[in-house]
Each structure stands twice: as C-alpha cells, then as structure tokens.
Write a protein that holds these residues in place. Sequence first.
Motif, short mmCIF file in Angstrom:
data_model
loop_
_atom_site.label_atom_id
_atom_site.label_comp_id
_atom_site.label_asym_id
_atom_site.label_seq_id
_atom_site.Cartn_x
_atom_site.Cartn_y
_atom_site.Cartn_z
N PHE A 73 0.85 -1.18 0.00
CA PHE A 73 0.00 0.00 0.00
C PHE A 73 0.89 1.23 0.00
O PHE A 73 2.03 1.18 0.48
CB PHE A 73 -0.90 0.00 1.24
N PRO A 74 0.39 2.35 -0.54
CA PRO A 74 1.21 3.57 -0.57
C PRO A 74 1.60 4.00 0.85
O PRO A 74 0.84 3.78 1.80
CB PRO A 74 0.30 4.60 -1.24
N ASP A 75 2.78 4.57 0.97
CA ASP A 75 3.27 4.97 2.29
C ASP A 75 4.12 6.22 2.13
O ASP A 75 4.93 6.30 1.21
CB ASP A 75 4.10 3.83 2.91
N SER A 76 3.90 7.18 3.00
CA SER A 76 4.73 8.40 3.01
C SER A 76 4.48 9.10 4.34
O SER A 76 3.45 8.85 4.98
CB SER A 76 4.34 9.33 1.85
N LEU A 121 -11.73 -1.88 6.88
CA LEU A 121 -12.19 -0.57 6.42
C LEU A 121 -12.80 -0.65 5.02
O LEU A 121 -13.82 -0.02 4.74
CB LEU A 121 -11.04 0.43 6.44
N SER A 122 -12.19 -1.47 4.14
CA SER A 122 -12.71 -1.50 2.77
C SER A 122 -14.02 -2.25 2.68
O SER A 122 -14.81 -2.05 1.76
CB SER A 122 -11.67 -2.13 1.81
N THR A 123 -14.32 -3.18 3.63
CA THR A 123 -15.61 -3.85 3.63
C THR A 123 -16.64 -3.10 4.46
O THR A 123 -17.75 -3.58 4.64
CB THR A 123 -15.50 -5.29 4.19
N GLY A 124 -16.25 -1.95 5.00
CA GLY A 124 -17.20 -1.15 5.77
C GLY A 124 -17.52 -1.74 7.12
O GLY A 124 -18.47 -1.32 7.77
N ARG A 144 -10.94 5.60 -0.57
CA ARG A 144 -9.75 4.78 -0.74
C ARG A 144 -8.50 5.50 -0.21
O ARG A 144 -7.63 4.91 0.43
CB ARG A 144 -9.58 4.44 -2.23
N GLY A 145 -8.43 6.81 -0.48
CA GLY A 145 -7.27 7.59 -0.02
C GLY A 145 -7.19 7.61 1.49
O GLY A 145 -6.10 7.46 2.08
N ILE A 151 -4.02 2.85 6.77
CA ILE A 151 -3.13 1.69 6.66
C ILE A 151 -1.69 2.11 6.92
O ILE A 151 -0.96 1.47 7.69
CB ILE A 151 -3.27 1.05 5.26
N ALA A 152 -1.30 3.22 6.29
CA ALA A 152 0.07 3.68 6.44
C ALA A 152 0.38 3.96 7.90
O ALA A 152 1.45 3.60 8.41
CB ALA A 152 0.29 4.93 5.59
N TYR A 153 -0.59 4.58 8.60
CA TYR A 153 -0.35 4.92 10.01
C TYR A 153 -0.26 3.65 10.87
O TYR A 153 0.69 3.46 11.63
CB TYR A 153 -1.47 5.83 10.51
N VAL A 154 -1.26 2.74 10.74
CA VAL A 154 -1.28 1.57 11.61
C VAL A 154 -0.11 0.64 11.28
O VAL A 154 0.52 0.07 12.18
CB VAL A 154 -2.63 0.83 11.49
#
Lengths: 289, 490
Positions: A73-76, A121-124, A144-145, A151-154
């Motif tokens: 997943f994107p990460d920054s 989160l994606s399945t609500g 999604r963003g 995701i990046a934080y956890v």
Amino acid sequence: MRRWLTRRSRIPAVLRLTLAVILAAGAVAVLAAPSSEGQTSSGAGVPGGPPAGVNAPSKSPEPPAPGDPVKTFPDSPALRAQGYTLYQAGCSSCHGIALQGTPGVAPSLRGVGAGPVDFYLSTGRMPLEQPREEPQRAPALYTRGQIDALIAYVASFGGPPAPTADPAKGNLALGLHEFTLHCAGCHQVVARGGLTVNVPVPDLLAATPQQVAEAVRMGPYVMPHFGTRQIDQHDLDSIARYVLWTRHPVNAGGWAIYNLGPIPEGIVAWFMGLAALVIVARLIGERLA
Amino acid sequence: MNVLQRTLERRFLRGTRWLEQRLGAAKGIKWLLSYVFPDHWSFLLGEIALYAFIVLVGTGTFLALYYIPGDSQVIYHGPYALLQGEQMSEAYRSVVDLSFSVPAGLLFRQAHHWAADVFVAAIVLHLCRIFFTGAYRKPRDVNYFIGLTMLMLAILEGFAGYSLIDDLLSGMGLAIAYGVALSLPGIGAQLGYLVWGGPFPGSSSFLPRLEIVHVFLIPGTLAVLITLHLVMIMRQHHSQFPGPGRRERNVVGTPLWPAYALRSIGLLLAVAGVLFLLGGLVQINPIWQWGPFHPYLSENGAQPDWYIGWLIGALRLMPNWEPAIGNYTLIPNPFWGGAAFPLFVFIVMFAWPAIERRFTRDHLRHDLLDRPRDRPTRTAIGAAFLSWVMIIFAVGSTDRLFFRLHISYTAQIHFWRAGVWVLPILIFFITRSACRSLRRTDTHPMRAWQGTVVRRGPDGSITRLGDSADRTQSRPSEEPVGTVPAESER
C-alpha cells in the motif's frame, strides 16, 4: 362477514387467555435466550451476540510465506500524518490513543500490519456504531485515499505484510475443492452465507480477491485464520477465483432461485407448481353453470 | 365434426364388440363409462398426485437408464470445468454426466425432481381435503388408510431418490438418517449396520440397495396401492358434497364418458406441462454446484427436500433430553425428532377415524361430505394439528431466517419451543369460533356478498328476487344431471 367481525364472540375469555399465554411464553423465550448465552459471554454480550471476547481477539494475522506475493500500500510521512489524524478522530475511542486497545472491547492494533486494516475498512465493517456488535459488511465509510492513510499509520507500528490473491493464477476446480474443504462449512458451498453459533456468516457475493486473501490469513471475527501450510498461495488464488465465480455460477438448469437448494425449491414446488395445478383444477373441475 | 363423431362412434362400437366377443367385457365397459364423478374441483387434488406419479415413473425410467449405483472412486474428466480432476463416486459422476452430457438429461432430471416435490405436496393437499370434509368416514376409512400408507411411502421414496446421487447434500442427509437410525432404542446400531451394510457411509452394497428400493420396491408398492385406491373408490362410489338432488345413496355429477374423461386427460396434460415447464425453466438440486460427498465434508445450511423438512425442524426444536442410566443412554436425542415425531403424527392420523367414532358415537355409513364449517370441532382439531406440524416444519428453516432477518437463532428456537404448543391451541379456538359463525350466517368466507338480486322486465319494471340474507332460498335449484340411482332402487 361483517357481522362476524363485529359480533361479540362467545369465547372471548378463552381467546384472551390463550393470547396472554402465548405472549407470556414469547416473552419468557426471548428473555431466556440471552441468559443462556450469558454463561459463555460473561454477561457482557448483546442478545444474539457472539461468544466471549470475539471483539477482543489476539489472533495475529498469518504472514505470507517467503516468496509469496504481498500487497503493498502507498506509504509516506504525509500519508501517515493524515492517517494519524483520521485514527485519532475515528478509531482511538475503542482501539486506544496509542493503538493499545481496550480490554474486553477492542483489540490492540500494534503489529497487525496492513491486511486487517484494509479488510475491515474496505468492507465497511469498521468503524462500528456500537463496540460490541458484530462487524457486518456495509458501504465503506472512508474513501480509498483515507483508507490508505490509515493503513500507512497503523502499519507503521509493525506487523506482517498484507497478503494478496491473483484469481488469474488460480485453478477453478482446485478452488471449489479447497472452498468445500475449508470454507463451505460456514459460508455454504456456493458462498451464500449461513449460520454458526448465533453468528450470521456473510455471503461472499461482494468480496474482492484482495479481501478474500486478507480474511483467510487473519480470520476476522469468529472465523479461523489459515496459515500457508493449510492454504498455500496457489490454493488462495484458486479460492479467490472460485469466490468470484460464485457471483455468476453455472446455472445450467434455469432460474437459480438463489443457489440455496431445498428451501426455495420447496417454496416454488408449493406456490408455483402445485398452485398452478390447483388453479387448473379449479377451472376445469366444475361444470360452470 | 359430425363425420368425425360418427366415425369415432363406429370405431368404438367395433372395439367394444371385439372385446365383448372375447372377454365378455361390454357390460363392464358400459359400467365404467357411465361411472359418475361428482362435480367439485377439490376432487381433482388426488388426480394431480396420480398424474405426478405417472410423470415420475416416465422420467424416472429415463434416468434409471443412465444412473450407476457405484461407490468406487473415480476421477472426473467431463465437460464441467469445476469438477475437472476431482475424485468422486461412480454414482455422482453418472448423475453429473446425465446432467451435462446426455441429451435432455438435465430436463428429465429436473422434471423428475419437481414432480417428486409436487407429488408429495399434492398428496398432502388431498389429505387435507379428505380430512376437513370428513371423507375418511365409514366406509371410506379403509381407503383413507391406504392413502396414508402411500404418503409415508412417497416421503420415503423421495428421500431414497435424492440420496442416490451421492452429492454433498445427499451425503449429509444420509449422515443424519444414519444418526436417527442409530438413535432407535435397543435396535438402532444393528438396524443401521443392517441397512447400510456397515458403519456410515456404508459398504458398496448400500447404493445398489437404495436404488432397488427407489426404482422397484416402493414404486411397485405405490402402483399396487394406487390401483387399490382407485378400484375401491369406484366400488364405493365417490362421496359428494350435499346439494340439490344429492342424497346419501346417489352421486350427482358428470359421467366418465365423454365429459369427465376429457377433463381428466386435460388435467394429466396440465400436470405434465407444468412439471416439464418447471424442469426446463427453474433449476432444482444443481448437484454440480454442491460437489461430491466425502464423509469429512459438510456445508452450511444443508437442507432436505421439503417433505423431510418437518423432521429437520423437529430435530432442531427438541430440547437436549436424553434419558440415561449412569453412562448408558437409554434414548439418544435424535430419536425424538427424527423417529418418534413422524411416528406419532402418522399414528394420530391412522387412529383418527376410530377416535372420532368413539367421541361422536357415529357408526353410520356416510356418503355425503361435510362442509368444514358444519363440524367446527373436527375442523378446529385438524387446523390445530396441521399448524402444529407446520410450525415444526417451519423451524427447519430458522437458520435462513436468522441470516436474512437477523432474528437470533437461539431466541427463535426458545420462542417456538413454547409457541409450538400455544399457537395450535389458539388456532383451535379461532377456527372453532370462525366455523360456528360461518355455519350460523352461512356466508361463503371468500364469496360473501351483500345486495339484492333483481330482474328487469321487458317493460322496464324491476322485480326483486331476493337479497343476500336469503341467498340460499333465492338460488334456483338446478336439475340433477347424471344421477346414479341408489343401489336399493335398482
């Protein structure tokens, strides 16, 4: 007919008594139900809720085997900062300000990695309205963003990489075999869902391959989690492919009536087949004067 | 038309003469053709079952040509991609092949299965008609017993049929049946071993045994009983509803030829048409989706066909009660729901004519039917008993109700453990008071109308003929058609 409705019945007392008995019995039955579950849920469960501690499990997600594909997943830093804000606003009241969790309410998210966060989160299923209710599939609350930010934080607290599945690499026949072996006992063989101990098992009509992979490896809620020794990557790809197939299975026989088997079949037999024939009998059975 | 009619008549007479000269059958044919059927649509319910049986025999013969009752394990290499390379029994493969490779095989299999579902449903509806109109009374109680026996056999036949396939559903059904067989006190283990030829899933001889039961023993017995059923109806004549010109010892209605025969043939075609339409358009038991059975496999929400559903409901509803002495279980729990419950239901139904005679002290012969409202207590008992069985039947699908409506499963079971006793009592009183009220007011529950019947004369004058209150009096009495003279008058 009207006279029958307005006429004072000769047996209202008996009727009223019987009605009172049935209502009382119903009330007793409804009240009795949670108390019998209280033994397993330590008195904290909601009626019809799952066994104890389901919402606070410490099942750690099974990591992918070395060499298996993973989902990145994107990460920054900016994304983590956004995730931090979102987390504190939407998640921290149960999972804790520092992801440490709340005993008996919500599990710690330290070291779970990206997979469970993406899945829930994606399945609500998260965030929950009530901390103790069963997470159910719903429209995702976050974009999604925003999910990527969370995701990046956890995931910055550590944990295994998120698994993934590629249905194109899977084998449909193997998928049916593995699904029947590992999944059909709860999800029904055409993935139409069902029942375990007072917990509804979801159908998989909306599940994406990515969500299937994440669910298999981490075992959300009461579902067991499967390691790579039980379900290897090829099996996982095949199961994902089979789950996609169940959205439009081969219904060679015609109208599928939900692919559920005998219950809808019985309804059709009585209320379409026999009903049509009774209408025919009604039409031809008497000399119409 | 006239030419055709004359030709047919001539042919018919010639045929009768041919038979008369060889068998002396003219008298019998004459009697048969002038046999009078009373006019009421509900008398056709049993015929629906009869014609469903004919469809079952026809389609079943076709299926039996392709079915292989083998339990040896083979690898599938047929056209259906999802089972490629899958290990399965010969029996299951033969039915998958029948569905996908034999021309019209799937159509016949589905029509057969729908016919089975409708067959038992029609019998149950027919039984309700017989019960609520009192048609089981002397002298027809013997025929009522035959009908009940056929219902039992039909249920057994259906179960044997879908168990033959050895798919995931049928395997799980047989596992439950084996569990119920084991639960029979004292004889269970031996009986299970005897029928299955060994512990579950049984020896190689089990499927061939089941096949013989399904394609020969039960259908043959059913055919004999159906013949007896019909012969006895003709011997005793049909019962009929009371009406103008209808008495205990006559039958008012339509003679077999030409009217009733055509009507009945029409119904046969309608039954075959509906069943094959269902077979072609609505999918039933898609065994390729269930996959083959292996004893270590199961699926969620597995259900039997509807006519076994009442037993599943009973198994679920029965509290976990197992009388035991020390470590020895006297009666294992599946016995109550799986064996004692259906046994009790059938014993009550078999005993009912005697029970009723005992309480009403009515030992007379009855050829006129009762309207349900005219026997409020019997109708109420029937409705209560039926609702009792139907509630238990409905409990069999509580898991789907839980899935759809999120009503807690255990709460449902707890509720119905009380409701299954309370609701039928409630229904008893409601039905009885409804019957009494209907009998008093004599309105048709669905056709009740209010108004005045008038006739307008040629001069525009209006004559009042009657109104809703005296509807029965104002109805013109119809001429009896096709009256059979009472036996004493002959």
